[in-house]
Structures are given as C-alpha cells and as structure tokens.
Design a protein around this motif. Sequence first.
Motif, short mmCIF file in Angstrom:
data_model
loop_
_atom_site.label_atom_id
_atom_site.label_comp_id
_atom_site.label_asym_id
_atom_site.label_seq_id
_atom_site.Cartn_x
_atom_site.Cartn_y
_atom_site.Cartn_z
N VAL A 1 0.84 -1.20 0.00
CA VAL A 1 0.00 0.00 0.00
C VAL A 1 0.87 1.24 0.00
O VAL A 1 0.63 2.20 -0.75
CB VAL A 1 -0.94 0.00 1.22
N ALA A 2 1.91 1.25 0.82
CA ALA A 2 2.81 2.40 0.89
C ALA A 2 3.56 2.58 -0.42
O ALA A 2 3.76 3.72 -0.88
CB ALA A 2 3.79 2.24 2.05
N VAL A 3 3.98 1.48 -1.06
CA VAL A 3 4.70 1.57 -2.33
C VAL A 3 3.79 2.16 -3.41
O VAL A 3 4.19 3.06 -4.16
CB VAL A 3 5.21 0.18 -2.76
N VAL A 4 2.55 1.68 -3.48
CA VAL A 4 1.60 2.18 -4.49
C VAL A 4 1.31 3.66 -4.24
O VAL A 4 1.29 4.48 -5.17
CB VAL A 4 0.30 1.35 -4.46
N LEU A 5 1.08 4.02 -2.97
CA LEU A 5 0.82 5.43 -2.65
C LEU A 5 2.02 6.29 -2.98
O LEU A 5 1.89 7.40 -3.51
CB LEU A 5 0.45 5.57 -1.18
N GLY A 6 3.22 5.78 -2.68
CA GLY A 6 4.44 6.53 -2.99
C GLY A 6 4.57 6.80 -4.48
O GLY A 6 4.93 7.90 -4.91
N LEU A 7 4.28 5.79 -5.31
CA LEU A 7 4.33 5.98 -6.76
C LEU A 7 3.30 6.99 -7.23
O LEU A 7 3.58 7.84 -8.10
CB LEU A 7 4.10 4.63 -7.47
N ALA A 8 2.10 6.93 -6.64
CA ALA A 8 1.05 7.89 -7.00
C ALA A 8 1.47 9.31 -6.64
O ALA A 8 1.26 10.25 -7.42
CB ALA A 8 -0.26 7.51 -6.30
N LEU A 9 2.05 9.47 -5.45
CA LEU A 9 2.51 10.80 -5.04
C LEU A 9 3.62 11.30 -5.96
O LEU A 9 3.65 12.49 -6.32
CB LEU A 9 3.03 10.75 -3.59
N VAL B 1 -2.43 14.32 2.26
CA VAL B 1 -1.24 13.62 1.76
C VAL B 1 -0.32 13.22 2.92
O VAL B 1 0.15 12.08 2.98
CB VAL B 1 -0.50 14.51 0.75
N SER B 2 -0.11 14.15 3.83
CA SER B 2 0.73 13.86 4.99
C SER B 2 0.12 12.74 5.83
O SER B 2 0.81 11.81 6.26
CB SER B 2 0.89 15.13 5.83
N LEU B 3 -1.19 12.81 6.07
CA LEU B 3 -1.88 11.80 6.87
C LEU B 3 -1.83 10.44 6.18
O LEU B 3 -1.52 9.41 6.80
CB LEU B 3 -3.32 12.22 7.10
N GLY B 4 -2.12 10.42 4.88
CA GLY B 4 -2.12 9.14 4.15
C GLY B 4 -0.77 8.48 4.12
O GLY B 4 -0.65 7.26 4.35
N TRP B 5 0.28 9.27 3.88
CA TRP B 5 1.63 8.70 3.83
C TRP B 5 2.07 8.22 5.21
O TRP B 5 2.67 7.14 5.35
CB TRP B 5 2.60 9.75 3.30
#
Length: 437
Positions: free
Chosen positions: A53-61, A84-88
């Motif tokens: 989940v973190a990898v996918v979110l990181g790519l999206a960001l 963004v800060s909360l999600g990451w």
Amino acid sequence: MGLGLTLPLAAVVLMWVLLAWRRNILDEGGAVFVGAAPLMGRWRLDFKPEFVVAVVLGLALLVWWPPLVRRLAWNRLLPGSWLVSLGWTLAINMHGGWRRLGAPLDSRQDYLYTARNTVTDPFDFLRTFTRELRTYPIHVQGHPPGPVLGLEALERLGISGASGSALVLVGIACLASPLVLIAVRALVDESEARRVAVFVGLTPSVIWVATSVDAVFAAVAVASGTALALAAVRSGAWHGDDRARSNPWAGGAMAMLGGLLAGLLAHGTYGAALFLVPTALCLVVLARHRRWAPVGLALFAAALPTLLMAGAGFWLLDGLRGTVEAYHDGVASQRPAGFFRLSNPLALAISIGPVVLAALPGKRRVGAWILVGGALAGLAVAEMSGLSKGEVERIWLPFVPWLTVATGAIPLRWQRGALGVQLVSGLAMAVMLGSPW
C-alpha cells in the motif's frame, strides 16, 4: 546546492565513524543503549504485505503530487497537504495492522498507561505530580503533566483504545503540514509555499509521527509560529506597512492565539523554548516595528497556561528541576556524552531525509530564514545542552516541519526526483528499522 550536496555524503562518512566508535565502546565494556545507532531500535529487514500500500501510494505521489501542488487553488492545497501527509504517515506505519498503530502508546513506559491507571482526579494529579515524579514511567518523568492530561481527556471523551488515541494524535500532528505552508506564504510568498508543499509531511520522520506525542508538540509549535507570522503581516510589521498603525490592535487575535499555543506547549514539553524560536523571532519583528498591542497580547496569552497550572498546584520550574534530576540519575548518566554529540545530528539527518539535508545551505529569502534559521538555532542550543543523549529522532520532531521549508530552494525541474529520494528513504527506513515508537 553545491555545498548542500556534500552534507548527505558527509553524513554517510560520519555514520561509519559513529559505528566504529560504538563498536569500540562496546568492546571496552561500555554501553550506548541505542541498538540501531544513531537511532533507537534494531536494524532488521521486514517487508510485510501491507507495505505494498505504501509503495503504491508513494508511486502515485511521485507522479501526481508535484503537478497537483502547482495547479490546486490555495484553499484546496491546504487540506490536500494535510491529507497527503496523513495518508503517507498511516501507510508507512500500518504494516502491523490497526492494532500495531497504537502499540507504542500501550507501553507501560508511555503516557497512556499513566492516564489510565494513575489519574482519577486531574487536580490531585497536578498537585502531586512533582512530588511523585520518580514513581511514574520514564516518558512521564521527562515531561510536564500536559501529555498525560491530554490523553486522559481523550479517555473521558470515549476514545479509550490505544489505536483510536493514536489516530487522533496522527490527525493533529499532520496539521503541521498546511500550517507550515501558511507561514511560508505569509513571510515569503505563495510560490515559495507551493515549492515547499511538494515535500512537507513526507520526510522519513513520518515513521515516528504516527506513534509519538512529540509529533503533536511539533504541530503545536508550528501553529504558534504560524499565528505570530500572521500577526506580523496583519499588523503591517513584516512588510513595513505603516497604514496598519491606524489600528494598533491589528494582528492582535493571531498574536494571542500564538502566545496561548506557546504557553500550552510549555506544559507539554520542557523543550518548548527551543521549538519556539521561529515564534520568538516573529515576536521580535512585531516589537522592532513597535506593534506593542500584539506583543503584549501574545505575552499575556503565553503566561495564562502557566498561571492556571500554578493555581491548580503544578509549578513549571519545579517540574523542570525534578525532571533534570531524574534525567541525570537515570540511564543518561551511563551514555557517553561525546558519542551523542555526533549521534544526535546524524539521527536528525536520517529523520529529515537527504533532500532536506542537502537543501539547508541553499539561498533563501529573509522570511524563510526566520523559519529555517530559527529551527537551526534551537537545534544548536538543544545539542549544546547535553540533555538529549539519544532518541532525538522522536524528541526533535518539532524541528522537522520548519527545516523542511529549506526545500523551497530546490529548482522545479528537480522536484520529482528529489521527492522520489525522500519517499524511498522513508520506505527503506520503515522496512529496515524496528523502532519502539
């Protein structure tokens, strides 16, 4: 950026020096009590499925956040920065599931244990706090009673689980991101604030933001500084607008808010004075331009929490004296001071990430230097005090949002690559470091 690029390289070299120094101390029978020097915890490789989940979110960001920062309307960028800060932060810290998020708060050494098992009458707790200090867990001994009372208040509101409390704390802590942007816009301009928005709230320090009350201290410190920055602007002191003198109370409400938050922070952490240097510099700007009404209101509001707590039975200076004595009688006396003179800055360097570290010496306008330079000044005093031997990745979190303002010096064409470096650094730390927080 030439000088700045040498800082991460120097940090790598000094890390090898530190590890050799640690090995020598251990070989001689000494101890440093930081298993993942310069950080607390232990090094291990643990890639859980939740990290996807973190990898996918990181790519999206990486793909969408920089262009969004440039296109979003200002009133949408601020909540976007918080989300963004909360999600990451949550993505990086949810690798053990929902229960793991609150696990550090459940420790017998943390504030929540005392809030649940000791505080039945808050006023009695305040009256006896200094006298009973040595009977409390180590984290409670190291702070004023504010954190315990805050968590006890959440319990009374029905937020009784550690994970629920942790989620509330994370939500508050991540407010630091939009608040930093407001301060930068006030003291510099919106263009600079948008450049900072790409990076704020996305440093490797998010590993500790989700599980530490110190991250809440960071948000309060930033809120105080932002309020005083707005007071300086609205009073005309910052831009030298003498028309504001026709209204001597201009900026007064923001000044009062900033002072009140500063006073509250002083009852959460004894390091408040160091975290509030940017706030103090904004107050100096007001005084230099003779905006005495906002200055007086800020000082009055700052004194209120201390007066109220003293009336309830807790005197801040007595508490500080007791904490310093407990500190020197505890494990800190066994930690070699020289080792931590090097270890502490390296821990901070890891916490802010290589990009922020490289950006620190960059050229910037005076308004940005008030924020970044103020944080650096506070850091210098904290380091010289000798009252932090380890654990500064958590203790020094309130410096991190202001230091991130340095990224405003990064050229637009480098932003996406620099953001990628920061996100990868955070992911790598989450995978390799087993932290107690």
